[in-house]
Design a protein around this motif. Structure first.
Motif, PDB file in Angstrom:
ATOM      1  N   ASN A  11       0.825  -1.205   0.000  1.00 31.47           N
ATOM      2  CA  ASN A  11       0.000   0.000   0.000  1.00 31.47           C
ATOM      3  C   ASN A  11       0.859   1.255   0.000  1.00 31.47           C
ATOM      4  OD1 ASN A  11      -2.328  -1.458  -0.051  1.00 31.47           O
ATOM      5  ND2 ASN A  11      -2.689  -1.358   2.160  1.00 31.47           N
ATOM      6  N   ASN A  12       1.964   1.240   0.759  1.00 30.66           N
ATOM      7  CA  ASN A  12       2.849   2.391   0.767  1.00 30.66           C
ATOM      8  C   ASN A  12       3.398   2.681  -0.623  1.00 30.66           C
ATOM      9  OD1 ASN A  12       2.832   3.576   3.239  1.00 30.66           O
ATOM     10  ND2 ASN A  12       4.664   2.550   4.004  1.00 30.66           N
ATOM     11  N   ARG A  13       3.867   1.656  -1.332  1.00 27.32           N
ATOM     12  CA  ARG A  13       4.377   1.852  -2.685  1.00 27.32           C
ATOM     13  C   ARG A  13       3.273   2.387  -3.590  1.00 27.32           C
ATOM     14  NH1 ARG A  13       6.094  -3.346  -3.161  1.00 27.32           N
ATOM     15  NH2 ARG A  13       7.525  -3.553  -1.455  1.00 27.32           N
ATOM     16  N   ALA A  53       9.229  20.241   8.626  1.00 27.40           N
ATOM     17  CA  ALA A  53       8.804  18.863   8.374  1.00 27.40           C
ATOM     18  C   ALA A  53       9.961  18.050   7.826  1.00 27.40           C
ATOM     19  CB  ALA A  53       7.644  18.852   7.377  1.00 27.40           C
ATOM     20  N   GLY A  54      10.010  16.775   8.229  1.00 24.54           N
ATOM     21  CA  GLY A  54      10.979  15.853   7.649  1.00 24.54           C
ATOM     22  C   GLY A  54      12.205  15.622   8.491  1.00 24.54           C
ATOM     23  N   SER A  55      12.934  14.582   8.081  1.00 24.28           N
ATOM     24  CA  SER A  55      14.180  14.224   8.752  1.00 24.28           C
ATOM     25  C   SER A  55      15.080  13.509   7.752  1.00 24.28           C
ATOM     26  CB  SER A  55      13.910  13.307   9.944  1.00 24.28           C
ATOM     27  OG  SER A  55      13.470  12.052   9.482  1.00 24.28           O
ATOM     28  N   THR A  56      16.329  13.321   8.159  1.00 18.22           N
ATOM     29  CA  THR A  56      17.298  12.613   7.316  1.00 18.22           C
ATOM     30  C   THR A  56      17.780  11.349   8.007  1.00 18.22           C
ATOM     31  OG1 THR A  56      19.075  13.954   8.230  1.00 18.22           O
ATOM     32  CG2 THR A  56      18.128  14.701   6.153  1.00 18.22           C
ATOM     33  N   VAL A  62      16.127  14.265   2.659  1.00 20.42           N
ATOM     34  CA  VAL A  62      15.082  14.631   3.610  1.00 20.42           C
ATOM     35  C   VAL A  62      13.834  13.828   3.253  1.00 20.42           C
ATOM     36  CG1 VAL A  62      13.623  16.500   4.483  1.00 20.42           C
ATOM     37  CG2 VAL A  62      16.016  16.961   3.879  1.00 20.42           C
ATOM     38  N   ARG A  63      13.264  13.164   4.257  1.00 23.78           N
ATOM     39  CA  ARG A  63      12.057  12.344   4.082  1.00 23.78           C
ATOM     40  C   ARG A  63      10.949  12.913   4.959  1.00 23.78           C
ATOM     41  NH1 ARG A  63      12.217   8.856   0.040  1.00 23.78           N
ATOM     42  NH2 ARG A  63      10.832   7.490   1.168  1.00 23.78           N
ATOM     43  N   ILE A  64       9.724  12.908   4.428  1.00 25.25           N
ATOM     44  CA  ILE A  64       8.564  13.419   5.154  1.00 25.25           C
ATOM     45  C   ILE A  64       7.482  12.352   5.136  1.00 25.25           C
ATOM     46  CG2 ILE A  64       6.781  15.211   5.246  1.00 25.25           C
ATOM     47  CD1 ILE A  64       8.776  17.062   3.759  1.00 25.25           C
ATOM     48  N   VAL A  65       6.925  12.053   6.296  1.00 25.98           N
ATOM     49  CA  VAL A  65       5.853  11.061   6.398  1.00 25.98           C
ATOM     50  C   VAL A  65       4.511  11.788   6.408  1.00 25.98           C
ATOM     51  CG1 VAL A  65       4.846   9.214   7.782  1.00 25.98           C
ATOM     52  CG2 VAL A  65       7.338   9.438   7.628  1.00 25.98           C
ATOM     53  N   ILE A  66       3.663  11.430   5.453  1.00 26.34           N
ATOM     54  CA  ILE A  66       2.312  11.984   5.344  1.00 26.34           C
ATOM     55  C   ILE A  66       1.350  10.814   5.200  1.00 26.34           C
ATOM     56  CG2 ILE A  66       0.737  13.432   3.999  1.00 26.34           C
ATOM     57  CD1 ILE A  66       3.256  14.905   2.943  1.00 26.34           C
ATOM     58  N   ARG A  68       1.029   8.115   6.805  1.00 23.16           N
ATOM     59  CA  ARG A  68       1.776   6.860   6.927  1.00 23.16           C
ATOM     60  C   ARG A  68       2.553   6.464   5.670  1.00 23.16           C
ATOM     61  NH1 ARG A  68      -2.112   2.509   9.219  1.00 23.16           N
ATOM     62  NH2 ARG A  68      -3.439   3.436   7.662  1.00 23.16           N
ATOM     63  N   CYS A  69       2.748   7.395   4.770  1.00 23.18           N
ATOM     64  CA  CYS A  69       3.583   7.149   3.588  1.00 23.18           C
ATOM     65  C   CYS A  69       4.825   8.028   3.687  1.00 23.18           C
ATOM     66  CB  CYS A  69       2.832   7.471   2.304  1.00 23.18           C
ATOM     67  SG  CYS A  69       1.514   6.319   1.952  1.00 23.18           S
ATOM     68  N   ASN A  70       5.972   7.442   3.339  1.00 26.26           N
ATOM     69  CA  ASN A  70       7.254   8.109   3.433  1.00 26.26           C
ATOM     70  C   ASN A  70       7.607   8.706   2.066  1.00 26.26           C
ATOM     71  OD1 ASN A  70       9.781   8.843   4.328  1.00 26.26           O
ATOM     72  ND2 ASN A  70      10.237   6.836   5.191  1.00 26.26           N
ATOM     73  N   TYR A  71       7.773  10.021   1.996  1.00 30.52           N
ATOM     74  CA  TYR A  71       8.051  10.713   0.731  1.00 30.52           C
ATOM     75  C   TYR A  71       9.410  11.397   0.779  1.00 30.52           C
ATOM     76  CZ  TYR A  71       3.007  10.351  -0.149  1.00 30.52           C
ATOM     77  OH  TYR A  71       1.733   9.904  -0.350  1.00 30.52           O
ATOM     78  N   SER A  72      10.062  11.485  -0.360  1.00 29.94           N
ATOM     79  CA  SER A  72      11.281  12.285  -0.490  1.00 29.94           C
ATOM     80  C   SER A  72      10.868  13.739  -0.637  1.00 29.94           C
ATOM     81  CB  SER A  72      12.073  11.868  -1.730  1.00 29.94           C
ATOM     82  OG  SER A  72      12.518  10.547  -1.602  1.00 29.94           O
ATOM     83  N   ALA A  73      11.487  14.624   0.142  1.00 30.64           N
ATOM     84  CA  ALA A  73      11.122  16.039   0.123  1.00 30.64           C
ATOM     85  C   ALA A  73      11.359  16.663  -1.249  1.00 30.64           C
ATOM     86  CB  ALA A  73      11.893  16.801   1.195  1.00 30.64           C
TER      87      ALA A  73
END
Length: 191
Positions: A11-13, A53-56, A62-66, A68-73
């Motif tokens: 589902n995440n993909r 927002a986000g972390s490394t 930098v990745r941001i979770v929205i 429950r999905c992890n996105y590249s900033a």
């Protein structure tokens, strides 16, 4: 693997492209001059409106979770600014993976993105991309690999001349995606 975990990963993909530009703009503010996202809405525990927002933590990006999905900033920045998901990869022009200013981002194929890598290959002479010292000849060799094939550029008496040949070839074959070396980047930034 647990079925619930497998379903969540699938589902995440699948959801990677489910966030719309409107939803993204409702949740986050993007500051194109700095490349920083800040929260507009509290969508989860730990989210504070107005905070960055986000972390490394898990990668250099930098990745941001929205939701429950992890996105590249950098991909979210592209979506935020253009209203569309990038069709290819997003390249950081200056090679700094955390610099998500919109002027530093461009769409690139896998090959173009690989050309823009700053680090020379292991064994490259003195940190100069495309240059190798051939001890058996006492000369510096320059070569380049556009389109997966190696092109011999010549043997030179010094590393700088070999590197100049590489830089000219990189400009010819790679255009704006040519990155000469880490040393050259530092020299240019000092000017």
């Amino acid at each position: 693997m647990n079925v619930a975990i497998a379903r969540h990963r699938t589902n995440n993909r699948h959801n990677m492209r489910n966030i719309t530009p409107d939803r993204l703009r409702d949740i986050l503010d993007y500051h194109p001059d700095t490349g920083v996202f800040t929260w507009r809405l509290k969508i989860a525990r730990g989210v504070v409106v107005g905070n960055v927002a986000g972390s490394t933590r898990s990668s250099e990006y930098v990745r941001i979770v929205i939701d429950r999905c992890n996105y590249s900033a950098h991909r979210l920045a592209w979506l935020y600014m253009t209203g569309e998901w990038p069709k290819n990869q997003i390249d950081h022009i200056n090679g700094v993976k955390t610099d998500n200013r919109f002027t530093n981002l461009r769409e690139a194929t896998i090959s173009e993105n690989a050309r823009n890598r700053g680090r020379p290959k292991k064994g490259a002479a003195r940190g100069l991309k495309g240059v190798t010292f051939r001890a058996s000849r006492g000369k510096w060799e320059a070569q380049i690999m556009p389109h997966g094939r190696s092109i011999f550029l010549g043997m030179f008496d010094n590393a700088e001349a070999a590197h100049a040949a590489y830089c000219a070839a990189a400009e010819k074959y790679y255009g704006s995606f040519a990155k000469r070396s880490e040393i050259n980047l530092l020299d240019e930034n000092d000017k």
